[in-house]
Write an enzyme that holds these catalytic residues in place. Structure first.
Site, PDB file in Angstrom:
ATOM      1  CG  LEU A   1       0.750 -26.326   5.108  1.00  0.00           C
ATOM      2  CD1 LEU A   1       2.082 -26.512   5.822  1.00  0.00           C
ATOM      3  CD2 LEU A   1       0.962 -25.583   3.790  1.00  0.00           C
TER       4      LEU A   1
ATOM      5  NE  ARG B   1       2.645 -29.531   1.897  1.00  0.00           N
ATOM      6  CZ  ARG B   1       3.097 -29.704   3.117  1.00  0.00           C
ATOM      7  NH1 ARG B   1       2.842 -30.821   3.777  1.00  0.00           N
ATOM      8  NH2 ARG B   1       3.800 -28.757   3.694  1.00  0.00           N
TER       9      ARG B   1
ATOM     10  CG  PHE C   1       2.889 -21.143  -3.214  1.00  0.00           C
ATOM     11  CD1 PHE C   1       2.638 -22.272  -3.966  1.00  0.00           C
ATOM     12  CD2 PHE C   1       2.299 -19.936  -3.613  1.00  0.00           C
ATOM     13  CE1 PHE C   1       1.833 -22.212  -5.088  1.00  0.00           C
ATOM     14  CE2 PHE C   1       1.499 -19.878  -4.746  1.00  0.00           C
ATOM     15  CZ  PHE C   1       1.267 -21.016  -5.480  1.00  0.00           C
ATOM     16  CD  GLU C   2      -0.545 -24.507  -0.263  1.00  0.00           C
ATOM     17  OE1 GLU C   2      -0.526 -25.122   0.828  1.00  0.00           O
ATOM     18  OE2 GLU C   2      -1.437 -23.707  -0.566  1.00  0.00           O
ATOM     19  N   GLY C   3       4.852 -25.272   1.190  1.00  0.00           N
ATOM     20  CA  GLY C   3       5.992 -26.105   1.570  1.00  0.00           C
ATOM     21  C   GLY C   3       6.869 -26.276   0.348  1.00  0.00           C
TER      22      GLY C   3
END
Lengths: 329, 599, 256
Positions: B265, B269, B407-409
């Site tokens: 992640l 990011r 997305f990606e947190g």
């Protein structure tokens, strides 16, 4: 020997290239300022008809340099023959039309004479006794005035359309045949027949109205927009090189230096930016209408009527208006 | 690891930007790209513009054959091999190069998403955690695009709380297989991927990752989702029904799957931050082109101040985004390049060094995605009615951008990470935040100093001073909040969020300022433009910081305490604003003349 | 075949160009790229090498920044590069540029020299032809097809107005290449990576100066061209513009 301007005329298989008259017109104009006589030379074999045609203009003399070895163009033979002729004659200026053939041999001729060539000039200036030649730089974004720093003869090629061939002043000139100097030994280059790939079913040069499309049309399917306009106006469809390269329209509809040269009453350029290669093929049109989204596009430099905007909105609106007006009258 | 020596001089600790001052020479900027990186940027840009963008309509119609063929072409060019070691068919280039590819490829979002999912979450887990056999088997195919990878973590009931997955794995009686059961959601590339990294809990407990090939019995792919944006990408559920996975396809250690999930992640990011740049540049180019064409009230709308403001705003967004993204990836590369000997291949070592910059990676993700949303919104507005219809490019870009905040947190999760991670480091003493706060308190309690910060001889002296104040406000506000809540701060999400915003602004401000200073030093002609952009950005950041700080201060104290703090705050935030209206015009004119983002 | 490709770095096509204060040249703070026809010449050389084996060498003359186009050529697959490196090379007329190139490749035995048919900056379309004269080799211009034969090359030349011609010539020879002769490749990442290892020979101005002579032509001034024609610009919504235009076509042009 009086100072003279030598025009090197061009023909293909005994048929005079009309661009030669443009160069003669340019030479006549320079002659008026400098007082130098204008002479014309053409290279090849069996040139009677060609020199007869050239002799219908105000020039001092028309030469034909003839030899069997010059029947088909090769740069080697042309350079050899012309080098000899020019060295003997020592003109002040040697002028050429900036054709593909001239581009092929003129630089070499200049260097063989230990001189330089200003290529693709669009005009000249005569300033305090000094000749300057204007040429486009950076794809037409700028122009430069270029002078010769060395001794004559000075060699210059003129862009097609730089002068108007039909304005070359008519007259009657003596003609003279000169036997060409021919190099010894076998020729290095073997030229084959000149041919055409696209059968010229359409002769755009005779069309009164031409609707031309360029890169701005974006996709093949959009060509229909221009087709509709052509149908409404009763004109022929034409294109710039990228469109034909992509196969969106056949090669025979290509206008420009590698396509046809046209001179219609009306030329509507749609999404054509106006690269010089295209402009040389159509700038003789009586009225040029340009529709382009880029206000800076060079096509507007030569357009009589310009519309800056989205062709996908404007062209259909124009077609509709024409249909409406035609139906009403 | 890295093949290009990093041009930055110093390793710095993650999060230290708040308490330490960097010099321009210490940060990596796009101007520091090597000749090799410039060429890679060019190849990627050309590929995106000449191959990907013209195919956008086919991709939007989910013609995945076209997607696959474009992915293969990207593979042939080597774009997928950047992060893969040479012994497995890769190019072993550094993360900067990898970010450059993500950046330049992203002018069409759907393809960018498919590509990024493949090279990032689809490939990196194997690069970092795979056994030699797994790497030999899969990486050469993934490097060329012969195979496409996907990553299956999320489930219907577990997204941000990834550890809550329900998918189970049981070791079969023969000891040779795991049997997986469960359902995954939102799996990018699922429609055409060949290899899936699937997370499941062994015996419902040990969080682990498995490599599952397409066609494995028991693995089926659900229907395509109908999405708001990135419609040219594939997103499907994955159904595992007694799916038999050979034991040798367990990735990493059983029960250690969370390392894989979280580390990937971080990379995801910063890559996402970089990938927002290409999209923003492309939208800006479209917007400028349209604004030049479009006439209103007898002139081109590009001549109007409020249109120019949007152009300037967007251009500054790209400039700042580039500054932050390449600064961050430069630090990561510097840290990775410093790994010595065999440790260079140790996933643990790499993981540790990437994780060091978790805060910066989260900042990039949040800032980049919100910047892109701002840019595409501006573009819709410039196109006006035409921005709202499908025939013009603004509409798709607007829809496509929105996913980046999810997305990606989600950006909310990332904001919590930013503040939480820094506070944790402060509490444990890893980051000298508390001493810095204490020192600041001493300073603000003392009578005002009459040292003139403007004595510095430098064109951005005002901004240097402003940044120093911004950092002080950040520390002051963080100090006030932690004083009130101590360890319970994590439960105050709104305060955490505001603090994260302050930190994000400080990092963006400093990154842009350092880049502009570095440009000034090289006497480049772009220097003046960069200075104008930084001046505007500085004002913008400072106002945002002031607003957030005021909100936090009011939430953590009242009465005399609040009044005292506000007095200090006013002292810290005192400054004379610059004329951002004029500066914006300068920036806009430069972009309009170039017809695109140009520095 | 051992092939030399002469390439040039020119301002990017869409770069907004400005005149310098003296009005003698453009301001140099623009982005540059390889001259488009030269890119096609390079591609053609690489294809010939892939077919027949041999070596592709690229050469350019210009300041340090022009090394960029050599690096790109190496990344695309050229084997080595020669850089005539000096600001002064930019001010040479075509004849002297050709002389400098000839001097730099002295002792190398090339079978073929290719270059673009013209440059996008000067547009003189002369350097290739002049190089042939200096080397004493045959040449052909505006080539859109090259086929190697036992005795040399079989070439397709583009002529005006949709005409073409095949010609045969022995090697060594110089050819100028038309844009669009092939489809350009991208530099692959592995190519870019390997390019760094490839040899690049630098040739200083001093090394070739003796072979140059005085420029025989001089740019007196550079300027934005004065527009010859007065263009009437039509404005308004598409229907309004259409109406105005149709009026023109009816009343002035008289085609309706």
């Amino acid at each position: 020997m009086a100072d003279c301007i030598l025009v090197v005329a061009e023909h293909r298989e005994g048929k005079l290239n009309r661009a030669s008259f443009e160069t003669i017109a340019g030479a006549q104009a320079i002659s008026k300022e400098t007082g130098w006589a204008v002479e014309v030379v053409v290279v090849g074999e069996g040139l009677d008809a060609v020199i007869a045609e050239l002799a219908t203009k105000i020039v001092s003399r028309v030469y034909a340099i003839e030899a069997a070895a010059l029947a088909a163009y090769t740069s080697d033979a042309y350079v050899y023959a012309l080098k000899n002729f020019v060295s003997t004659k020592q003109p002040k200026l040697v002028l050429f039309p900036h054709t593909y053939q001239v581009r092929d041999f003129a630089p070499r001729l200049a260097l063989a004479l230990d001189r330089t060539l200003i290529s693709d000039a669009i005009g000249y200036k005569f300033e305090s006794g000094k000749l300057l030649f204007s040429r486009q730089m950076f794809q037409g974004k700028f122009a430069a005035d270029v002078s010769f720093a060395g001794d004559p003869p000075w060699l210059v090629t003129f862009q097609i359309g730089a002068f108007r061939g039909d304005l070359a002043e008519p007259g009657s000139a003596p003609t003279e045949k000169v036997t060409a100097a021919v190099a010894e030994g076998a020729p290095r280059v073997t030229p084959h027949e000149v041919f055409q790939e696209a059968k010229q079913a359409v002769d755009l040069s005779q069309a009164a109205i031409i609707i031309a499309v360029g890169r701005g049309i974006k996709e093949q399917k959009n060509v229909a927009i221009a087709e509709n306009l052509a149908a409404a106006l009763g004109g022929e469809l034409a294109a710039s090189r990228p469109i034909c390269d992509n196969g969106w329209l056949p090669l025979e509809r290509q206008v420009g230096s590698s396509g046809q040269t046209v001179a219609p009453k009306l030329y509507i350029a749609i999404g054509i930016s106006g690269a010089i290669q295209h402009i040389v093929g159509m700038k003789g049109a009586r009225t040029i209408v340009a529709i382009n989204k880029d206000a800076e596009a060079p096509i507007f430099e030569i357009a009589d009527i310009g519309v800056v905007g989205n062709l996908f909105d404007i062209v259909p609106a124009l077609t509709a208006e024409i249909v409406k007006v035609k139906a009403g009258t | 690891m890295a093949t290009v020596a990093s041009p930055i001089a110093k390793s710095v600790a993650g999060g230290s930007f708040l308490i330490e001052n960097r010099t321009p020479a210490e940060v990596f900027t796009p101007e520091d790209f090597s000749e090799e990186q410039r060429q890679i940027a060019e190849t990627t840009s050309q590929f995106a513009a000449n191959e990907v963008l013209p195919a956008a309509d086919q991709l939007e119609a989910k013609n995945f054959e076209v997607t696959r063929s474009l992915l293969k072409k990207a593979g042939d060019l080597g774009l997928m091999a950047v992060d893969i070691p040479e012994e497995y068919g890769g190019l072993a280039m550094n993360k900067t190069t990898s970010a450059i590819v993500a950046d330049r490829l992203s002018i069409y979002a759907s393809f960018s998403v498919a590509f990024s999912a493949h090279v990032g979450i689809g490939t990196l887990p194997i690069v970092w955690y795979g056994t030699d056999e797994q790497k030999k088997k899969f990486l050469p195919k993934l490097a060329t695009g012969e195979w496409i990878g996907a990553y299956a973590l999320s489930e219907a009931t577990s997204g941000s709380d990834a550890m809550n997955i329900r998918t189970r794995a049981e070791l079969a009686a023969d000891g040779k297989h795991y049997v997986l059961n469960g359902e995954k959601m939102w799996i990018t590339n699922a429609g055409f991927a060949d290899l899936f990294t699937v997370f499941a809990k062994i015996d419902g407990e040990k969080f682990s990752a498995f490599l599952i090939e397409r066609g494995t019995p028991g693995l089926s792919i659900g229907a395509e989702e109908h999405k708001l944006g990135i419609r040219g990408s594939s997103t499907c559920p994955l159904i595992l029904s007694d799916c038999k996975v050979p034991v040798e396809n367990l990735l990493g250690e059983a029960g250690k799957g969370h390392h894989i999930a979280f580390n990937i992640l971080n990379i995801g990011r910063f890559k996402l931050g970089a990938a927002c740049l290409g999209g923003a540049r492309n939208s800006l180019t479209n917007g400028i082109r349209y604004a030049k064409e479009r006439k209103a009230f007898g002139k081109s709308i590009v001549d109007f101040g409020l249109v120019q403001e949007k152009i300037a705003d967007s251009a500054i967004g790209v400039f700042v985004g580039e500054s932050m993204a390449y600064r961050t990836v430069g630090m990561i590369d510097h840290a990775l390049a410093a790994i010595e000997g065999d440790a260079a291949h140790s996933s643990r070592e790499i993981q540790k060094r990437v994780e060091e910059y978790a805060v910066e990676c989260s900042i990039l993700k949040v800032w980049g995605s919100e910047m892109l949303d701002m840019v595409v919104d501006h573009m819709v507005q410039i196109y006006a009615g035409y921005g709202y219809v499908e025939e013009y490019p603004a509409e798709r870009a607007y829809r496509d951008s929105r996913i980046n905040r999810i997305f990606e947190g989600t950006n909310e999760i990332n904001r919590l990470i930013i503040t939480g991670w820094l506070m944790k480091r402060a509490m444990t003493g890893q980051l000298a935040l508390m001493p810095a706060i204490a020192k600041l308190m001493e300073e603000v309690m003392a009578p005002p100093s009459f040292d003139d910060p403007n004595a510095l001889d430098e064109p951005l002296v005002n901004e240097v001073g402003l940044l120093a104040s911004a950092k002080k406000i950040a520390l002051f506000t963080a100090g006030a909040a932690s004083q009130k809540y101590m360890a319970a701060l994590v439960d105050q999400q709104e305060v955490m969020g505001e603090l994260a915003d302050i930190l994000i602004q400080v990092y963006s401000f400093e990154s842009a300022l350092l880049r502009a200073q570095k440009l000034s030093a090289s006497s480049s002609t772009s220097a003046a433009l960069a200075q104008a952009m930084v001046k505007v950005h500085a004002e913008h950041c400072f106002s945002a910081i002031e607003t957030a700080a005021r909100r936090v201060l009011a939430a953590v104290a009242e009465g005399d305490m609040l009044r005292t703090r506000l007095a200090i705050f006013r002292r810290l935030s005192k400054h004379t604003p610059v004329n951002t209206i004029e500066l914006n015009r300068v920036v806009a004119r430069a972009m309009i003349e170039a017809g695109r983002y140009s520095l | 075949m051992k092939i030399l490709v002469c390439i040039k770095q020119v301002p990017q096509k869409d770069a907004p160009l400005k005149l310098n204060e003296a009005g003698t040249w453009i301001r140099e703070d623009v982005s540059y790229e390889v001259n488009e026809p030269d890119a096609y010449a390079l591609e053609e050389a690489l294809r010939q090498k892939e077919k027949h084996g041999g070596e592709v060498v690229v050469i350019t003359a210009g300041p340090t920044r022009s090394q960029q186009v050599l690096r790109e050529a190496l990344a695309k697959g050229a084997d080595r590069a020669i850089h005539l490196e000096d600001d002064r090379f930019g001010a040479l007329e075509s004849t002297n540029t050709a002389r400098a190139i000839a001097a730099a490749i002295e002792g190398e035995k090339f079978d073929l020299v290719v270059t673009g048919l013209q440059s996008d900056d000067y547009g003189a379309a002369q350097t290739g032809v002049l190089l042939a004269e200096i080397l004493g080799w045959p040449h052909a211009t505006i080539i859109i097809g090259i086929e190697k034969t036992d005795s040399g090359v079989h070439l397709k030349r583009e002529l005006e107005a949709g005409h073409y011609q095949f010609i045969d010539m022995p090697l060594p020879a110089v050819l100028t290449i038309q844009s669009g002769i092939n489809k350009l490749r991208y530099a692959t990442l592995i190519g870019i990576k390997q390019a760094k290892m490839k040899p690049m020979r630098k040739v200083s101005y001093g090394e070739v100066e003796a072979k140059l002579s005085k420029n025989l032509q001089r740019i007196e001034r550079l300027y934005v061209p004065v527009k010859q024609k007065k263009t009437e610009m039509l404005e308004g919504t598409p229907p309004e513009v259409a109406k105005k235009l149709v009026e023109h076509l009816r009343n002035t042009v008289r085609v309706i």
